[in-house]
Design a protein around this motif. Structure first.
Motif, PDB file in Angstrom:
ATOM      1  N   THR A 145      44.666  34.595  38.639  1.00  0.00           N
ATOM      2  CA  THR A 145      45.767  33.676  38.342  1.00  0.00           C
ATOM      3  C   THR A 145      47.033  34.198  39.002  1.00  0.00           C
ATOM      4  OG1 THR A 145      44.800  33.284  36.172  1.00  0.00           O
ATOM      5  CG2 THR A 145      47.113  32.640  36.457  1.00  0.00           C
ATOM      6  N   ALA A 204      47.818  38.190  35.100  1.00  0.00           N
ATOM      7  CA  ALA A 204      48.072  37.445  36.334  1.00  0.00           C
ATOM      8  C   ALA A 204      48.303  38.448  37.467  1.00  0.00           C
ATOM      9  CB  ALA A 204      49.287  36.542  36.156  1.00  0.00           C
ATOM     10  N   ASP A 216      40.022  34.003  42.424  1.00  0.00           N
ATOM     11  CA  ASP A 216      39.863  33.814  40.972  1.00  0.00           C
ATOM     12  C   ASP A 216      40.996  34.436  40.158  1.00  0.00           C
ATOM     13  OD1 ASP A 216      38.902  36.399  41.771  1.00  0.00           O
ATOM     14  OD2 ASP A 216      38.106  36.626  39.744  1.00  0.00           O
ATOM     15  N   SER A 260      52.235  31.051  38.768  1.00  0.00           N
ATOM     16  CA  SER A 260      51.826  29.898  37.957  1.00  0.00           C
ATOM     17  C   SER A 260      52.363  30.024  36.531  1.00  0.00           C
ATOM     18  CB  SER A 260      50.304  29.764  37.940  1.00  0.00           C
ATOM     19  OG  SER A 260      49.724  30.782  37.156  1.00  0.00           O
TER      20      SER A 260
END
Ligand code: AMP
Ligand code: MN
Ligand code: MN
Ligand code: MN
Length: 281
Positions: free
Chosen positions: A275, A247, A273, A279
């Motif tokens: 992450t 990430a 794109d 999250s």
């Protein structure tokens, strides 16, 4: 390449006076809030001492303050930094681990002071103890003292002349292992993030080895957007994130308003794109 700085709602890397920042935790929280930051992670070097004050101050605003830390790690003889985000700052194994690093910092500071004295800079030990107050003593404090003694005209210059690896007051230091540091962060419920990956000047082969070892230890993120990154740096770091399925984090590494190049929350967006590390919590 041109850097497209804008305000980010997330700033997940910054320092207070609990380590080598110049603002108190409350001042830092107020300035981040004023800059438009909605989620701030306080990541002082090897300490969580600033967190309670930062949490109290953030509670008077609509900003979220994440408990976090920046841990010093030695990997294959190199010093690396891991950011631990959204941790339980009372997790005992983490606290025991940083106790040990803090003792190492105190020993190292005495050695740095002795080496500076040999170069004609006296009184560094008392001076950095006063500058750091109850916080961590870092090389940044030595750099500020060296500048105050007119032995260098900027922090960068103090590092280049005395404090960087290979310079007269550099003391090789063994910090936590990569596995220990990731383990403490994960144990504390946090996300382990490799900080400022391009600052270590690793060959692409060494970077691959580092990222494999980091993943294997439980590392989950990498800083893709850092305070001084240009768009090429962001693409390079994003490439590492993609390749290792990590990430992406964003953090200014803010230390002081005296450095106008690095402001709280003034960060480019993550590539679409990637992450976002947030999250994961
Ligand atoms: P330490 O963890 O005590 O070795 O201190 C490391 C800190 O010194 C980093 O977190 C930076 O804030 C600062 N630092 C390292 N290199 C430089 C440099 N060349 N110029 C200014 N600050 C630096
Ligand atoms: Mn620092
Ligand atoms: Mn760092
Ligand atoms: Mn930092």
């Amino acid at each position: 390449m041109k850097t497209n700085h804008m305000t980010s709602e997330y700033d997940l890397h910054c320092h207070s006076s609990a380590s080598d920042g110049t603002l108190t935790p409350s001042e830092l929280v107020r300035q981040a809030h004023a800059a438009g930051v909605k989620t701030l992670a306080l990541t002082d070097h090897d300490t969580v001492a600033g967190i309670p004050e930062a949490v109290r101050e953030a509670a008077t605003t609509d900003m979220t303050l994440l408990a976090a830390i920046e841990l010093s790690v030695t990997w294959r003889g190199k010093c690396l930094h891991l950011v631990g985000l959204n941790i339980d700052s009372a997790f005992e194994p983490l606290l025991r681990g940083i106790d040990k690093i803090q003792a190492t910092r105190i020993d190292r500071a005495e050695q740095i002071a002795r080496r500076l004295a040999k170069k004609g800079i006296e009184g560094a030990s008392d001076a950095v103890n006063a500058l750091a107050d109850k916080g961590m003593i870092t090389r940044t404090h030595f750099a500020r003292f060296i500048v105050s003694q007119d032995k260098a005209d900027s922090l960068q210059h103090a590092f280049d002349r005395y404090l960087s690896r290979g310079k007269p007051a550099y003391v090789p230091t063994i910090w936590a292992t990569l596995e220990e540091a990731v383990g403490w962060i994960r144990g504390a419920g946090g996300i382990a993030v490799l900080a400022h990956p391009l600052r270590y000047k690793l060959s692409s082969n060494a970077m691959r080895k580092l990222l494999s070892a980091f993943k294997e230890s439980g590392g989950q993120g990498i800083e893709v957007v850092c305070g001084r990154n240009n768009s090429g740096d962001i693409q390079t770091s994003a490439g590492h994130a993609r390749r290792f399925n990590l990430a992406g984090s964003v953090g200014s590494d803010f230390h002081s308003p005296e450095n106008p190049w690095i402001a709280l929350g003034r960060l480019a967006p993550l590539p679409a794109d990637i992450t976002p590390v947030w999250s994961l919590w």
